[in-house]
Write an enzyme that holds these catalytic residues in place. Structure first.
Site, PDB file in Angstrom:
ATOM      1  N   LYS A 189      79.242 -67.790 -13.690  1.00 12.92           N
ATOM      2  CA  LYS A 189      78.991 -68.002 -12.720  1.00 12.92           C
ATOM      3  C   LYS A 189      79.455 -69.801 -13.381  1.00 12.92           C
ATOM      4  O   LYS A 189      78.391 -70.056 -14.200  1.00 12.92           O
ATOM      5  CB  LYS A 189      78.432 -68.473 -11.815  1.00 12.92           C
ATOM      6  N   GLU A 264      67.325 -71.785 -20.261  1.00 11.19           N
ATOM      7  CA  GLU A 264      67.861 -72.496 -21.735  1.00 11.19           C
ATOM      8  C   GLU A 264      67.590 -74.014 -21.289  1.00 11.19           C
ATOM      9  O   GLU A 264      68.994 -73.888 -20.373  1.00 11.19           O
ATOM     10  CB  GLU A 264      68.650 -72.055 -22.573  1.00 11.19           C
ATOM     11  N   CYS A 298      73.002 -80.167 -25.968  1.00  7.29           N
ATOM     12  CA  CYS A 298      71.518 -80.024 -26.181  1.00  7.29           C
ATOM     13  C   CYS A 298      70.312 -79.905 -27.312  1.00  7.29           C
ATOM     14  O   CYS A 298      68.786 -80.652 -26.785  1.00  7.29           O
ATOM     15  CB  CYS A 298      70.755 -78.988 -24.791  1.00  7.29           C
ATOM     16  N   GLU A 396      65.716 -87.346 -20.522  1.00  7.15           N
ATOM     17  CA  GLU A 396      67.279 -86.936 -21.550  1.00  7.15           C
ATOM     18  C   GLU A 396      68.228 -87.054 -20.636  1.00  7.15           C
ATOM     19  O   GLU A 396      68.457 -87.492 -20.323  1.00  7.15           O
ATOM     20  CB  GLU A 396      67.660 -84.778 -20.659  1.00  7.15           C
TER      21      GLU A 396
HETATM   22  P1  NAD Z   1      73.507 -77.828 -14.331  1.00  2.70           P
HETATM   23  O1  NAD Z   1      71.954 -77.850 -14.505  1.00  2.70           O
HETATM   24  O2  NAD Z   1      73.767 -79.244 -13.607  1.00  2.70           O
HETATM   25  O3  NAD Z   1      74.422 -76.868 -14.301  1.00  2.70           O
HETATM   26  C1  NAD Z   1      73.996 -75.891 -15.384  1.00  2.70           C
HETATM   27  C2  NAD Z   1      74.433 -75.009 -14.458  1.00  2.70           C
HETATM   28  O4  NAD Z   1      74.676 -73.784 -12.898  1.00  2.70           O
HETATM   29  C3  NAD Z   1      75.885 -74.873 -13.525  1.00  2.70           C
HETATM   30  O5  NAD Z   1      76.722 -73.743 -13.611  1.00  2.70           O
HETATM   31  C4  NAD Z   1      75.816 -75.087 -11.871  1.00  2.70           C
HETATM   32  O6  NAD Z   1      76.777 -74.489 -11.310  1.00  2.70           O
HETATM   33  C5  NAD Z   1      75.206 -74.475 -12.009  1.00  2.70           C
HETATM   34  N1  NAD Z   1      73.770 -74.728 -10.900  1.00  2.70           N
HETATM   35  C6  NAD Z   1      73.804 -76.018 -10.677  1.00  2.70           C
HETATM   36  N2  NAD Z   1      72.921 -76.187  -9.315  1.00  2.70           N
HETATM   37  C7  NAD Z   1      72.859 -73.956  -9.015  1.00  2.70           C
HETATM   38  C8  NAD Z   1      71.627 -73.588  -8.213  1.00  2.70           C
HETATM   39  N3  NAD Z   1      70.684 -74.016  -7.003  1.00  2.70           N
HETATM   40  N4  NAD Z   1      71.571 -72.735  -8.236  1.00  2.70           N
HETATM   41  C9  NAD Z   1      72.168 -71.936  -9.389  1.00  2.70           C
HETATM   42  N5  NAD Z   1      73.312 -71.968 -10.157  1.00  2.70           N
HETATM   43  C10 NAD Z   1      73.131 -73.545 -10.085  1.00  2.70           C
HETATM   44  O7  NAD Z   1      73.428 -78.573 -16.090  1.00  2.70           O
HETATM   45  P2  NAD Z   1      74.762 -79.402 -16.402  1.00  2.70           P
HETATM   46  O8  NAD Z   1      74.783 -80.573 -16.822  1.00  2.70           O
HETATM   47  O9  NAD Z   1      76.271 -78.167 -16.835  1.00  2.70           O
HETATM   48  O10 NAD Z   1      73.931 -79.429 -18.415  1.00  2.70           O
HETATM   49  C11 NAD Z   1      73.890 -80.134 -18.597  1.00  2.70           C
HETATM   50  C12 NAD Z   1      72.530 -79.575 -19.196  1.00  2.70           C
HETATM   51  O11 NAD Z   1      72.126 -77.931 -19.894  1.00  2.70           O
HETATM   52  C13 NAD Z   1      71.642 -80.637 -20.088  1.00  2.70           C
HETATM   53  O12 NAD Z   1      70.379 -80.477 -19.592  1.00  2.70           O
HETATM   54  C14 NAD Z   1      71.215 -79.676 -21.367  1.00  2.70           C
HETATM   55  O13 NAD Z   1      70.702 -80.457 -22.368  1.00  2.70           O
HETATM   56  C15 NAD Z   1      70.965 -78.021 -20.765  1.00  2.70           C
HETATM   57  N6  NAD Z   1      71.545 -77.333 -21.960  1.00  2.70           N
HETATM   58  C16 NAD Z   1      70.894 -76.656 -22.170  1.00  2.70           C
HETATM   59  C17 NAD Z   1      71.145 -75.514 -23.362  1.00  2.70           C
HETATM   60  C18 NAD Z   1      69.879 -75.118 -24.601  1.00  2.70           C
HETATM   61  O14 NAD Z   1      70.552 -73.720 -24.898  1.00  2.70           O
HETATM   62  N7  NAD Z   1      68.751 -75.585 -23.932  1.00  2.70           N
HETATM   63  C19 NAD Z   1      72.222 -75.996 -23.901  1.00  2.70           C
HETATM   64  C20 NAD Z   1      72.955 -76.704 -23.356  1.00  2.70           C
HETATM   65  C21 NAD Z   1      73.167 -77.011 -22.451  1.00  2.70           C
END
Ligand code: NAD
Length: 505
Positions: A189, A264, A298, A396
Site C-alpha cells: 500500500k 521505521e 527521515c 519533526e
Molecule cells: P504517514 O505516516 O502519513 O504515511 C505513511 C503511509 O502510511 C502512507 O502510505 C499512508 O497512506 C499510510 N497510513 C496512514 N494512516 C494509516 C493507517 N491508519 N493505517 C495504515 N496505513 C496508514 O507518513 P508520510 O507523511 O507519508 O511520510 C513521512 C514520515 O515518514 C516522516 O515522519 C519520516 O520521518 C518518516 N520516514 C521514516 C523513515 C525511516 O526509515 N525511519 C524513512 C522515510 C520516512
C-alpha cells in the site's frame, strides 16, 4: 553501437493513471472511485489514482494467500526464485532513467537526487538474492549424544508493506526485495501522494513474469486501504515506514490479529560539530544532510549543535550556502531544492518557521523567486539562537529547516542530543578519535556516523530507537528477524528419559 539515452522532461514523459495491481492484473478500484494526484511544482493534476478500500485489500490478500498456498511460489526452489528476483533487478535497470524522472515529477525531489536514490533499487533486489543464497540458513545445536537440535528459517506468508512519499521507489524496493527473496507474497500500500513509480515497479514485476498474486499493489488512503491491510486476518506481518503517530496507530490496530510489525518512523537527528572538526567537511555534510531531498528525509540532521568556538564562522558559512542553493523545477538537472510534496505539507513547514520566531529564534532564509509561486517552495531556512527545549527542536518539521544550537561541553551536548523523543540517526564531527567513539556510543540513535555524511551499507541494521522505530531493516536483520520465522526442530538421537507419568508401579 552505444544507444543515445532519451532526454526525459515534463513534455515527453508519459504519466498514466494509477490502477491497482491484483493477482497479476491492472484493475480499477472496487468502488470505481479515484482521487487526483497533484504535481508539487504546478499544483495541477498529474493523474488519477484508484481509491482502494477494504474490498480491494481483500482481493489482494486473497490473491497473495493463494499464491503462497496453491501457487508455485511457496514451494519453488530457491535458485529458481532468485532467477525472478535478479530478473526484476535487470528490468529495473532498463527503466531506471524514466523511473528517476517520474519520481522527480511526482515528489518534487530534484532529479539529480532521485537518480542517486532510484539507482539503489535494483541493487536492493540483487543484494537480497545474494544474501538468501549465501546466508539464509539455520544453526544446529548438538546436545552430547542425546539430541541434535536445529533451526530453519521459513517465510512468514502474506506480508503487508506500507510506505511513505518521501523516497517512494527506494523504500518500496527496500521492503519488496527482502520480502519476495525470502519467499513471502506481498501486498503493498504505497503513499497516496506519490503513486507514479510504484506503478513502474508493478509493470516491471509483471514483465518479470512472477506467478500471479505474488506481488500486489493497492493504491488508496491510509485510513481506508492502509487500515484494512493492517486489520486483515490473513496478513502475517506489516512493515511500515512513515510518521511516528501513524506507526503507533498501526501497532494498536494490528493487536487484534496479533501481527508482527516493523516500524521505521520519524526523526529529529543531531549533527554535532566539535571545535577540532574538519570544518569544511562538517559544513558540507551539515548542509547536504538537511537540504538534500528537500529536507524531507527521515535521517536529516535537523538539529545542528555547534561548539561555541566555531559557531559564528560555521553559521556564516551556512548562510553563504543557503544563499547559493538553487531552487527550481525538480525535473531540471541544476535544481538543488525542489517543491515540497504538497501545499498542505508546505503550510505545515511554514507554520514551524512562524513558531520559531515566536519561540525566539532568528530566522535566516532566502526568498522564493516569483516564478516559482505555483509550486510548494520553501527556501532553505536556518533557525538561529535555537534552544533544544523549543518545539522547533523537538518536533519533526520534515522540510528544509534546520535548528542551530550552541554548546560548550561534551556532556552538555550529549544530554541535549538525547533530550528528544526521537532516536533515528546522529552525526559526530571531531578529530579526536576517542571522543568520536565516546559520543557515538552515548547518543541515543539507531545509527551514528562519525566524520561522515549518511552513507548507507545495505548489510547494516537500519532503523531507530525511542519514537523513531521498533525493529530494524537491512541485511541480516530484515531476513532473519522480520521476513522469516525461525523454526526449531529437536531430534532425539537415542532413548532419553521420558517420565512414565501415571504408569502403575
Ligand atoms: P504517514 O505516516 O502519513 O504515511 C505513511 C503511509 O502510511 C502512507 O502510505 C499512508 O497512506 C499510510 N497510513 C496512514 N494512516 C494509516 C493507517 N491508519 N493505517 C495504515 N496505513 C496508514 O507518513 P508520510 O507523511 O507519508 O511520510 C513521512 C514520515 O515518514 C516522516 O515522519 C519520516 O520521518 C518518516 N520516514 C521514516 C523513515 C525511516 O526509515 N525511519 C524513512 C522515510 C520516512
Amino acid at each position: 553501437m552505444e544507444q543515445t539515452k532519451k532526454a526525459w522532461n515534463r513534455e515527453n514523459i508519459t504519466v498514466r493513471d494509477s490502477n491497482q495491481y491484483i493477482g497479476g492484473v491492472f484493475v480499477e478500484a472496487s468502488s470505481g472511485e479515484t482521487f487526483a494526484n497533484i504535481d508539487p511544482f504546478t499544483n495541477q493534476k498529474l493523474n488519477s489514482v484508484a481509491s482502494g478500500d477494504e474490498r480491494d485489500i481483500s482481493k489482494a490478500v486473497e490473491a497473495a494467500s493463494n499464491a503462497m498456498k496453491n501457487g508455485p511460489w511457496g514451494s519453488m526452489k530457491v535458485e529458481e526464485r532468485m532467477v525472478y528476483i535478479n530478473r526484476i533487478a535487470d528490468l529495473i535497470d532498463e527503466e531506471i532513467e524514466e523511473i528517476a524522472y517520474l519520481e522527480a515529477l511526482d515528489t518534487g525531489l530534484p532529479i539529480s537526487q532521485t537518480k542517486k536514490m532510484t539507482a539503489r533499487a535494483a541493487e536492493n533486489f540483487r543484494f537480497y538474492a545474494r544474501m538468501v543464497q549465501s546466508v539464509l540458513h539455520g544453526e544446529s545445536y548438538p546436545v552430547d549424544n542425546t539430541f541434535i537440535n536445529y533451526t530453519v528459517y521459513k517465510s512468514i506468508g502474506v506480508v503487508g508493506l506500507i510506505t511513505p512519499w518521501n523516497a517512494p521507489f527506494m523504500l518500496e524496493t527496500w521492503k519488496v526485495a527482502p520480502a519476495l527473496a525470502t519467499g513471502n507474497t506481498v501486498v503493498l500500500k504505497p503513499a497516496e501522494l506519490s503513486p507514479l513509480t510504484v506503478d513502474k515497479l508493478a509493470e516491471v514485476i509483471d514483465r518479470a513474469d512472477l506467478p500471479e498474486g505474488v506481488f500486489n499493489v493497492v493504491h488508496g488512503y491510509g485510513e481506508t486501504a492502509g487500515a484494512a491491510l493492517v486489520a486483515h486476518k490473513d496478513v502475517a506481518a506489516i512493515s511500515f515506514t512513515g510518521e511516528t503517530t501513524t506507526g503507533s496507530t498501526i501497532i494498536k490496530n494490528s493487536a487484534d490479529t496479533l501481527k508482527k510489525t516493523s516500524m521505521e518512523l520519524g526523526g529529529k537527528s543531531p549533527l554535532i560539530v566539535f571545535e577540532d572538526a574538519n570544518f569544511g567537511r562538517a559544513l558540507d555534510a551539515a548542509v547536504w544532510g538537511i537540504f538534500s531531498f528537500n529536507g524531507e528525509r527521515c535521517t536529516a540532521n535537523s538539529r545542528v549543535f555547534l561548539h561555541s568556538s566555531i559557531k559564528d564562522r560555521f553559521i556564516e558559512a551556512m548562510k553563504e550556502r543557503v544563499d547559493n542553493l538553487t531552487l527550481g523545477d525538480s525535473m531540471d538537472a541544476s535544481t538543488q531544492l525542489g517543491p515540497l510534496i504538497s501545499r498542505e505539507h508546505m503550510e505545515k513547514v511554514n507554520s514551524y518557521i512562524s513558531l520559531a520566531k515566536e519561540e525566539g529564534c532568528e530566522v535566516y532564509q532566502g526568498n522564493v523567486p516569483e516564478t516559482l509561486a505555483d509550486g510548494n517552495f520553501i527556501s532553505p531556512t536556518l533557525l538561529l539562537n535555537a534552544q533544544n527545549h523549543m518545539r522547533v527542536c523537538q518536533e519533526e518539521i520534515f522540510g528544509p529547516v534546520v535548528s542551530i544550537i550552541e554548546f560548550e561541553e561534551e556532556q552538555e551536548v550529549i544530554d541535549a542530543a538525547n533530550d528528544v523523543e526521537y532516536g533515528l540517526a546522529g552525526y559526530v564531527w571531531t578529530s579526536d578519535l576517542q571522543r568520536g567513539h565516546r559520543v557515538a556510543q552515548a547518543v541515543d540513535a539507531g545509527m551514528i556516523w562519525v566524520n561522515a555524511q549518511n552513507v548507507r551499507d545495505l548489510r547494516i541494521p537500519f532503523g531507530g530507537m525511542k519514537a523513531s522505530g521498533i525493529g530494524r531493516e537491512g541485511g541480516h536483520y530484515a531476513m532473519f528477524e522480520f521476513y522469516t520465522e525461525p523454526k526449531a526442530i529437536h531430534i532425539a538421537l537415542g532413548d532419553h528419559h521420558i517420565p512414565q507419568f501415571g504408569k502403575k508401579q
